[in-house]
Design a protein around this motif. Structure first.
Motif, PDB file in Angstrom:
ATOM      1  N   HIS A  56      -6.346 -12.732  -0.951  1.00  0.00           N
ATOM      2  CA  HIS A  56      -5.282 -12.534   0.032  1.00  0.00           C
ATOM      3  C   HIS A  56      -4.718 -11.118   0.022  1.00  0.00           C
ATOM      4  N   HIS A 105      -1.530  -8.442   0.985  1.00  0.00           N
ATOM      5  CA  HIS A 105      -0.068  -8.528   0.936  1.00  0.00           C
ATOM      6  C   HIS A 105       0.615  -7.228   1.314  1.00  0.00           C
ATOM      7  N   CYS A 107       3.796 -15.353  -1.035  1.00  0.00           N
ATOM      8  CA  CYS A 107       2.998 -16.271  -0.207  1.00  0.00           C
ATOM      9  C   CYS A 107       2.450 -17.393  -1.078  1.00  0.00           C
ATOM     10  N   CYS A 115      -0.297 -18.214  -2.220  1.00  0.00           N
ATOM     11  CA  CYS A 115      -1.377 -17.971  -3.200  1.00  0.00           C
ATOM     12  C   CYS A 115      -0.821 -17.728  -4.600  1.00  0.00           C
ATOM     13  N   ALA A 116       0.463 -17.292  -4.669  1.00  0.00           N
ATOM     14  CA  ALA A 116       1.151 -17.059  -5.950  1.00  0.00           C
ATOM     15  C   ALA A 116       0.410 -16.094  -6.872  1.00  0.00           C
ATOM     16  N   GLY A 117      -0.360 -15.188  -6.272  1.00  0.00           N
ATOM     17  CA  GLY A 117      -1.086 -14.196  -7.071  1.00  0.00           C
ATOM     18  C   GLY A 117      -0.350 -12.871  -7.109  1.00  0.00           C
ATOM     19  N   CYS A 146       3.349 -12.793  -5.676  1.00  0.00           N
ATOM     20  CA  CYS A 146       3.670 -12.517  -4.274  1.00  0.00           C
ATOM     21  C   CYS A 146       4.648 -13.569  -3.737  1.00  0.00           C
TER      22      CYS A 146
HETATM   23 ZN   LIG Z   1      -0.116 -14.270  -1.971  1.00  0.00          ZN
END
Ligand SMILES: [Zn+2]
Length: 365
Positions: A176, A178, A237, A239-241, A235
């Motif tokens: 993803h 960002h 969003c 995806c929490a990455g 992040c």
């Molecule tokens: Zn994300």
């Protein structure tokens, strides 16, 4: 000035210092720049300029990727396209390169406008490969499968010697893209990462220029971004990455504003080639910003289409390139001082040693 003299290093350090002063108040550029210098042995801009000068021969193609869709318009800002255009100018004037800018469809107009502002023709790839003083500006797909096919086609067609990403988002560990504040941009971004990864695997020199940690290239300092940048580790969003793009380039240039990293490489190239004019002047800088803004590039912050980058007005960018230009001129003059004296009347003045400065060989050159 092509050797490793102390003077070259001193001016190179000054370029990096100027490019990384805390101008936007985000409070992270110092940590990011220190990490980039530690990871790569210092000399951020000079290293990039030297590699470009070494690898790019007249007529060779250089790919420049830029464009960062800004929320909530999902249309780009002047940070990126402006630096892409002025760096393209330096590559044309200094190395006779053929730059090709790749970006999302929505950013093509503003990149073309910026290129014209920099005094170059903005055309398609065919014209860019055939005509001098011409920059190709091409759309790159947002759809992953189309992007994959386009990466193969473009690499075969362009056979670039270098690829430079300026303020360019990239896919994180979950695929993803960002914004710096951690918002998801995936659907709006061209999937250019694959183009860079394939280029690097084929031996093309890859450089990322960033200012916040979410730009392509910042994987070089991933740990620092995760530790120091708000939303760097997680992040906003689903995806929490992290916001750090996964692709690792050959080289990362950190600047307070990404355009300034491009300006710094122009300056370092001017220093290496002893050509001050490779750093554009304040009038040209204003024209590039104005045309880019008129083509709907945001000046960030308040979301207005007024000329400027990261809410820093054009006058300040003009001052910045003026300082860079003067520094480069001083570096070039100082290197030549005892070869071609700037002040011929001093040739006839006896130095304390009894020899004129022009004859003295003990003065470091
Ligand atoms: Zn994300």
């Amino acid at each position: 000035m092509t050797d490793d003299s102390a003077k070259l290093v001193a001016v190179s350090e000054a370029i990096d210092s100027l490019c990384t002063i805390e101008i936007t108040g985000r409070g992270v550029v110092g940590a990011l720049a220190a990490a980039a210098r530690a990871a790569q042995g210092g000399a951020l801009c000079l290293r990039a300029a030297r590699e470009l000068a070494r690898r790019v021969q007249p007529g060779d193609t250089v790919v420049i990727a830029t464009g960062l869709p800004t929320y909530p318009w999902f249309c780009g800002e002047q940070d990126g396209p402006v630096g892409a255009a002025t760096l393209a100018r330096a590559l044309v004037l200094g190395l006779a390169a053929r730059p090709v800018i790749v970006t999302e469809a929505i950013h093509v107009d503003m990149c073309r406008a910026a290129v014209r502002g920099a005094g170059l023709y903005a055309r398609g790839v065919d014209d860019a490969l055939r005509l001098p003083t011409t920059v190709g500006v091409v759309e790159f797909p947002t759809d992953p499968e189309r992007a994959d096919r386009e990466a193969t086609r473009l690499l075969e067609r362009l056979r670039p010697k270098a690829m430079i990403a300026i303020e360019r988002p990239g896919a994180n560990e979950h695929g993803h893209y960002h914004a710096s504040k951690g918002y998801r941009l995936t659907d709006h971004c061209a999937k250019i990462d694959g183009l860079f990864a394939r280029g690097k695997a084929a031996g093309v020199y890859t450089v990322g220029i960033g200012d916040g940690g979410n730009e392509l290239g910042c994987a070089v300092i991933r740990d620092t971004v995760v530790a120091r940048v708000p939303y760097g580790a997680k992040c906003q969003c689903p995806c929490a990455g992290s916001v750090v793009p996964a692709f690792v380039p050959d080289h990362l240039v950190i600047a307070a504003i990404s355009n300034w990293g491009a300006y710094g490489i122009e300056a370092a190239l001017g220093l290496v080639l002893e050509r001050r004019e490779l750093v554009h002047d304040r009038d040209l800088d204003r024209r590039v910003h104005e045309l880019c803004a008129a083509a709907e590039a945001n000046n960030n912050g308040p979301g207005l289409l007024d000329p400027g980058t990261d809410a820093v007005p054009t006058e300040v960018h003009g001052d910045f390139v003026r300082l860079l230009g003067f520094m480069i001129q001083s570096g070039i003059d100082f290197g030549r001082l005892y070869k071609e004296p700037r002040y011929p009347w001093l040739r006839h003045v006896e130095a304390p040693s009894g020899r004129s400065p022009a004859q003295r060989e003990d003065i470091p050159r």
